[in-house]
Design a protein around this motif. Structure first.
Motif, PDB file in Angstrom:
ATOM      1  N   SER A   1       0.860  -1.179   0.000  1.00  0.00           N
ATOM      2  CA  SER A   1       0.000   0.000   0.000  1.00  0.00           C
ATOM      3  C   SER A   1       0.898   1.231   0.000  1.00  0.00           C
ATOM      4  CB  SER A   1      -0.924   0.026   1.224  1.00  0.00           C
ATOM      5  OG  SER A   1      -0.231   0.530   2.352  1.00  0.00           O
ATOM      6  N   ALA A   2       0.421   2.295  -0.621  1.00  0.00           N
ATOM      7  CA  ALA A   2       1.199   3.533  -0.721  1.00  0.00           C
ATOM      8  C   ALA A   2       1.399   4.145   0.662  1.00  0.00           C
ATOM      9  CB  ALA A   2       0.500   4.512  -1.658  1.00  0.00           C
ATOM     10  N   LYS A   3       0.357   4.084   1.481  1.00  0.00           N
ATOM     11  CA  LYS A   3       0.402   4.671   2.813  1.00  0.00           C
ATOM     12  C   LYS A   3       1.545   4.040   3.624  1.00  0.00           C
ATOM     13  CE  LYS A   3      -2.632   5.484   6.849  1.00  0.00           C
ATOM     14  NZ  LYS A   3      -2.104   4.550   7.874  1.00  0.00           N
ATOM     15  N   ALA A   4       1.606   2.723   3.604  1.00  0.00           N
ATOM     16  CA  ALA A   4       2.659   2.017   4.349  1.00  0.00           C
ATOM     17  C   ALA A   4       4.035   2.425   3.839  1.00  0.00           C
ATOM     18  CB  ALA A   4       2.469   0.506   4.206  1.00  0.00           C
ATOM     19  N   ALA A   5       4.173   2.524   2.523  1.00  0.00           N
ATOM     20  CA  ALA A   5       5.470   2.880   1.934  1.00  0.00           C
ATOM     21  C   ALA A   5       5.926   4.256   2.401  1.00  0.00           C
ATOM     22  CB  ALA A   5       5.378   2.838   0.410  1.00  0.00           C
ATOM     23  N   HIS A   6       5.017   5.227   2.382  1.00  0.00           N
ATOM     24  CA  HIS A   6       5.364   6.583   2.823  1.00  0.00           C
ATOM     25  C   HIS A   6       5.746   6.591   4.311  1.00  0.00           C
ATOM     26  CE1 HIS A   6       4.418   9.145  -0.709  1.00  0.00           C
ATOM     27  NE2 HIS A   6       3.626   8.147  -1.031  1.00  0.00           N
ATOM     28  N   GLU A   7       4.995   5.839   5.111  1.00  0.00           N
ATOM     29  CA  GLU A   7       5.283   5.766   6.553  1.00  0.00           C
ATOM     30  C   GLU A   7       6.664   5.170   6.817  1.00  0.00           C
ATOM     31  OE1 GLU A   7       2.185   3.489   8.413  1.00  0.00           O
ATOM     32  OE2 GLU A   7       0.700   5.089   8.171  1.00  0.00           O
ATOM     33  N   LEU A   8       6.975   4.090   6.104  1.00  0.00           N
ATOM     34  CA  LEU A   8       8.262   3.425   6.309  1.00  0.00           C
ATOM     35  C   LEU A   8       9.406   4.334   5.884  1.00  0.00           C
ATOM     36  CD1 LEU A   8       7.295  -0.149   5.059  1.00  0.00           C
ATOM     37  CD2 LEU A   8       7.812   0.497   7.420  1.00  0.00           C
TER      38      LEU A   8
ATOM     39  N   ALA B   1      17.252  11.717  -3.803  1.00  0.00           N
ATOM     40  CA  ALA B   1      15.935  12.366  -3.855  1.00  0.00           C
ATOM     41  C   ALA B   1      15.147  11.902  -5.078  1.00  0.00           C
ATOM     42  CB  ALA B   1      16.098  13.885  -3.866  1.00  0.00           C
ATOM     43  N   ALA B   2      15.823  11.784  -6.222  1.00  0.00           N
ATOM     44  CA  ALA B   2      15.159  11.346  -7.458  1.00  0.00           C
ATOM     45  C   ALA B   2      14.651   9.913  -7.309  1.00  0.00           C
ATOM     46  CB  ALA B   2      16.120  11.454  -8.643  1.00  0.00           C
ATOM     47  N   GLU B   3      15.466   9.086  -6.667  1.00  0.00           N
ATOM     48  CA  GLU B   3      15.091   7.686  -6.476  1.00  0.00           C
ATOM     49  C   GLU B   3      13.897   7.576  -5.522  1.00  0.00           C
ATOM     50  OE1 GLU B   3      17.912   3.926  -6.037  1.00  0.00           O
ATOM     51  OE2 GLU B   3      17.615   4.974  -4.146  1.00  0.00           O
ATOM     52  N   LYS B   4      13.945   8.331  -4.445  1.00  0.00           N
ATOM     53  CA  LYS B   4      12.830   8.337  -3.491  1.00  0.00           C
ATOM     54  C   LYS B   4      11.539   8.750  -4.198  1.00  0.00           C
ATOM     55  CE  LYS B   4      10.953  10.954   0.398  1.00  0.00           C
ATOM     56  NZ  LYS B   4      11.168  11.923   1.481  1.00  0.00           N
ATOM     57  N   TRP B   5      11.623   9.810  -4.992  1.00  0.00           N
ATOM     58  CA  TRP B   5      10.427  10.278  -5.714  1.00  0.00           C
ATOM     59  C   TRP B   5       9.882   9.166  -6.599  1.00  0.00           C
ATOM     60  CZ3 TRP B   5       9.171  10.455 -10.873  1.00  0.00           C
ATOM     61  CH2 TRP B   5       7.911  11.035 -11.152  1.00  0.00           C
ATOM     62  N   ARG B   6      10.769   8.519  -7.368  1.00  0.00           N
ATOM     63  CA  ARG B   6      10.336   7.497  -8.324  1.00  0.00           C
ATOM     64  C   ARG B   6       9.686   6.309  -7.622  1.00  0.00           C
ATOM     65  NH1 ARG B   6      14.959   4.741  -9.874  1.00  0.00           N
ATOM     66  NH2 ARG B   6      14.157   3.089  -8.535  1.00  0.00           N
ATOM     67  N   ILE B   7      10.319   5.846  -6.548  1.00  0.00           N
ATOM     68  CA  ILE B   7       9.801   4.667  -5.842  1.00  0.00           C
ATOM     69  C   ILE B   7       8.426   4.956  -5.240  1.00  0.00           C
ATOM     70  CG2 ILE B   7      10.158   3.185  -3.824  1.00  0.00           C
ATOM     71  CD1 ILE B   7      13.220   3.391  -4.494  1.00  0.00           C
ATOM     72  N   LEU B   8       8.311   6.080  -4.537  1.00  0.00           N
ATOM     73  CA  LEU B   8       7.035   6.396  -3.887  1.00  0.00           C
ATOM     74  C   LEU B   8       5.965   6.745  -4.914  1.00  0.00           C
ATOM     75  CD1 LEU B   8       8.297   8.319  -0.725  1.00  0.00           C
ATOM     76  CD2 LEU B   8       7.475   5.960  -0.875  1.00  0.00           C
ATOM     77  N   ARG B   9       6.367   7.407  -6.003  1.00  0.00           N
ATOM     78  CA  ARG B   9       5.411   7.746  -7.055  1.00  0.00           C
ATOM     79  C   ARG B   9       4.822   6.473  -7.681  1.00  0.00           C
ATOM     80  NH1 ARG B   9       1.365  10.408  -8.475  1.00  0.00           N
ATOM     81  NH2 ARG B   9       1.155  10.920 -10.685  1.00  0.00           N
ATOM     82  N   CYS B  10       5.677   5.503  -7.937  1.00  0.00           N
ATOM     83  CA  CYS B  10       5.194   4.246  -8.534  1.00  0.00           C
ATOM     84  C   CYS B  10       4.241   3.517  -7.593  1.00  0.00           C
ATOM     85  CB  CYS B  10       6.365   3.345  -8.908  1.00  0.00           C
ATOM     86  SG  CYS B  10       7.280   3.923 -10.351  1.00  0.00           S
ATOM     87  N   LEU B  11       4.541   3.551  -6.291  1.00  0.00           N
ATOM     88  CA  LEU B  11       3.643   2.903  -5.323  1.00  0.00           C
ATOM     89  C   LEU B  11       2.322   3.655  -5.205  1.00  0.00           C
ATOM     90  CD1 LEU B  11       6.464   1.998  -2.848  1.00  0.00           C
ATOM     91  CD2 LEU B  11       4.853   0.321  -3.766  1.00  0.00           C
ATOM     92  N   ASP B  12       2.378   4.996  -5.276  1.00  0.00           N
ATOM     93  CA  ASP B  12       1.129   5.787  -5.289  1.00  0.00           C
ATOM     94  C   ASP B  12       0.279   5.401  -6.492  1.00  0.00           C
ATOM     95  OD1 ASP B  12       1.839   7.184  -3.007  1.00  0.00           O
ATOM     96  OD2 ASP B  12       2.587   8.942  -4.082  1.00  0.00           O
TER      97      ASP B  12
END
Length: 300
Positions: free
Chosen positions: A102-109, A272-283
Motif C-alpha cells: 500500500s502507498a500509505k505504508a510505503a510513505h510511513e516506512l 531524492a530522485a530515487e525516493k520520488w520514483r519509488i514512492l510515485r510508482c507505489l502511489d
C-alpha cells in the motif's frame, strides 16, 4: 573509511535470498560490497546453514549490535512488517520490490527511515539490466506519440505477492523512468478464476498528454516476456535493441549500490530522485488497484 564494515543479515531464502547470500559471501573485488559482512540468515524453515552462512533467529538478528543492515527477501506480503521491525531496531534495510503493498505504508516506512537516519533501499534490478539500459538510450530525446508495454508471465499467488499493480511494479518503474511522470486515466482487470488467468490493463497519460498502456497478463504456462511498442514522431520501436551481456550480476550491482549508500557515496540529488520514483510508482499502483476494484459504474 576503508575499515568501515557493515554486518548484514539476509531474511528469507527464496531465489533472491539465496542470490543475496551468494553475493554477500563473494563480494566483487575492490567494490563497495567489500564493506558488507554476512552474519547469517533468518528463515521460517530450518536449514542450520547454507554454504558457510549460519541460520540465526529473527530475535538475534534484531538485537545483535554487530548487525547493521538487513536484506529482506521474503514474500511481498510480509515486506512491510519486516522493514518496520528492522528500522525500529535501528538497522539499515535493503528490500526487494515492491517495498509494501500500500502507498500509505510505503510513505510511513520511508519517513521512519529518515527519522532514524537509516538507509531504506528498494531493489530495482529491472533498471540495471543491459536490455533496459539500451532501451533507455534508444528512447532518450525522442518525442513519444503513444506506447504499450505488455508483460506476460506465469501465475502468482496474489495472497502472497499482492495486487498485480504492486507485484508488477517493475513494469510501472520502467514507464516512469523512460517517460517521466504519468497519470492514470483508467484501469480494468479481467479474471478467469477457473482458468487461473488474470489480465490487468492500465491507461496512462504522460505530462504531454500522450497515451501509454501497460498490460500485465498472467496464466498457466505463459512465457515470461515483455513486448514493447513505442511510437515516436521519428518512428516506432517494436523490439528491444541488441544488448551485451553484463559481466556483473544484477543482484551484485544492486548490492554495490546499497553499500555505496551506506558509505555515503550517493549524491543527495540521486537519492531524492530515487525516493520520488519509488514512492510515485507505489502511489500509482494504489490508484490502479482502486480503479480495478471499483464496482462497475452503471449509467442509466
Amino acid at each position: 573509511q576503508i575499515s568501515k564494515m557493515f554486518g548484514t543479515v539476509v531474511v528469507g531464502v527464496g531465489i533472491a535470498g539465496l542470490a543475496r547470500i551468494r553475493d554477500l559471501m563473494n563480494p566483487m573485488p575492490s567494490s563497495p560490497s567489500e564493506h558488507l559482512k554476512l552474519f547469517g540468515f533468518v528463515s521460517r524453515r530450518s536449514f542450520g546453514s547454507i554454504n558457510e552462512a549460519k541460520q540465526i533467529s529473527l530475535e538475534d538478528a534484531l538485537r545483535n549490535k554487530d548487525i547493521h543492515a538487513a536484506f529482506i527477501s521474503t514474500e511481498n506480503r510480509s515486506h512491510e512488517e519486516t522493514i518496520r521491525m528492522f528500522l525500529e531496531a535501528g538497522k539499515h534495510v535493503l528490500v526487494e520490490y515492491p517495498m509494501a503493498l500500500s502507498a500509505k505504508a510505503a510513505h510511513e516506512l520511508w519517513e521512519m527511515a529518515e527519522q532514524k537516519g537509516k538507509v531504506l533501499h528498494v531493489e530495482h534490478i529491472e533498471l540495471l539490466t543491459e536490455e533496459y539500459k539500451q532501451l533507455k538510450k534508444e528512447v532518450a530525446g525522442k518525442d513519444l506519440v503513444k506506447g504499450t508495454l505488455h508483460f506476460t508471465g506465469s501465475v502468482l499467488d496474489e495472497a502472497k505477492s499482492g495486487f498485480p499493480a504492486f507485484s508488477g511494479i517493475a513494469r510501472l518503474t520502467w514507464l516512469i523512468d523512460l517517460f517521466g511522470d504519468l497519470t492514470v486515466t483508467s484501469a480494468t482487470r479481467e479474471k478467469q478464476k477457473d482458468k487461473n488467468y488474470s489480465r490487468m490493463t492500465v491507461h496512462f497519460e504522460t505530462a504531454n498528454k500522450k497515451p501509454l498502456t501497460w498490460i500485465e497478463e498472467r496464466g498457466p504456462g505463459m512465457r515470461r516476456e515483455k513486448k514493447i511498442n513505442f511510437c515516436f514522431t521519428s518512428g516506432c520501436l517494436e523490439n528491444f535493441p541488441e544488448a551485451p551481456r553484463s559481466s556483473v550480476g544484477l543482484f551484485m550491482q544492486d548490492q554495490n549500490l546499497f553499500a555505496k549508500k551506506l558509505l555515503g557515496q550517493v549524491s543527495k540529488e540521486e537519492l531524492a530522485a530515487e525516493k520520488w520514483r519509488i514512492l510515485r510508482c507505489l502511489d500509482l499502483a494504489e490508484v490502479i488497484q482502486q480503479y480495478c476494484e471499483e464496482p462497475e459504474k452503471i449509467y442509466s
